[in-house]
Scaffold this active site. Structure first.
Site, PDB file in Angstrom:
ATOM      1  N   CYS A  28      31.667 -11.575  33.818  1.00 12.63           N
ATOM      2  CA  CYS A  28      32.228 -12.434  32.780  1.00 12.63           C
ATOM      3  C   CYS A  28      32.740 -11.520  31.683  1.00 12.63           C
ATOM      4  CB  CYS A  28      31.165 -13.392  32.242  1.00 12.63           C
ATOM      5  SG  CYS A  28      31.773 -14.453  30.898  1.00 12.63           S
TER       6      CYS A  28
ATOM      7  N   GLU B 291      38.573 -15.512  34.849  1.00 11.43           N
ATOM      8  CA  GLU B 291      38.432 -14.549  35.937  1.00 11.43           C
ATOM      9  C   GLU B 291      39.816 -14.237  36.480  1.00 11.43           C
ATOM     10  OE1 GLU B 291      36.287 -12.638  36.692  1.00 11.43           O
ATOM     11  OE2 GLU B 291      34.331 -13.483  36.188  1.00 11.43           O
TER      12      GLU B 291
END
Length: 229
Positions: A2, A107
């Site tokens: 992340c 992402e």
């Protein structure tokens, strides 16, 4: 992993939606954030004296024993599988856990049909509902005159619906587990919270491709989460 996330939900709605009644006056006015990046200041909720309290922290854990602030650049995430054993994280995992509010994260997926080598996706819940990321925090007095509070985000194997985008994703703490995560000193209890989340699998993630403008951490506006045609 992340490496970027969003927090655009107004604070006067955020903690109410998350199920916590917090005094956030000390945080000041916070504009919507559409591209939160490592080393920036983020909000982390600590279980101080059994009372959840929000603080500003630097994203990227700086262990208390380190005299190099740049170590935090490499510690924005901690793998849930090894966090209880890694020297940089194990003490924080046992005693200093926190909740980090977010309402989406990014992402990048490798592509071969575009000039861009990776396509960013914004991943979020239905109705952009906010959630708490599992975090750890530290206080370091060696790298600056004043102590620096810093934190990291735990990651785990990606849920099936987003695994094709990236094989890792952040650990989410459910409302039922807030107190256990913040206040319990036991490592086994903290591991149980993580494993329960992992076993539940799909919690309704949604995603869409977005502009590569998000690649630049200085670009912080709503176009970062506007789906591409």
């Amino acid at each position: 992993m992340c490496g970027r996330f969003t927090l655009k939900t107004p604070l006067n709605q955020l903690f109410q939606q998350l199920g916590l009644d917090l005094d956030f006056g000390s945080l000041g006015d916070i504009p919507p954030r559409y591209n939160i990046a490592p080393t920036q200041s983020i909000i982390a909720v600590l279980g101080a004296d059994q009372t959840p309290t929000p603080f500003w922290m630097r994203w990227g854990l700086i262990p208390s024993w380190s005299d190099d602030i740049s170590i935090g650049n490499r510690m924005i995430n901690a793998r849930s599988e090894t966090v209880a054993e890694k020297p940089a994280f194990r003490k924080a995992f046992a005693k200093r856990r926190c909740l980090i509010p977010a309402d989406g994260y990014f992402e990048w997926q490798a592509v071969t049909t575009s000039k861009a080598s990776k396509q960013p996706f914004w991943i979020h819940l239905a109705n952009d509902k906010p959630f708490f990321l599992a975090g750890l925090w530290e206080s370091n007095s060696k790298v600056a005159t004043d102590p620096i509070l810093s934190c990291t985000i735990l990651t785990t194997n990606a849920a099936p619906e987003v695994a094709h985008l990236h094989d890792r994703m952040p650990v989410i703490i459910k409302e039922r587990d807030y107190n256990s995560w913040l206040n319990d000193d036991g490592v086994e209890q903290a591991l149980r919270v993580i494993r329960d989340y992992e076993r539940e699998g799909d919690i309704g993630w949604q995603f869409a491709p977005v502009s590569t403008a998000v690649n630049n951490p200085r670009h912080d506006d709503v176009t970062n989460i506007t789906p591409l045609p």
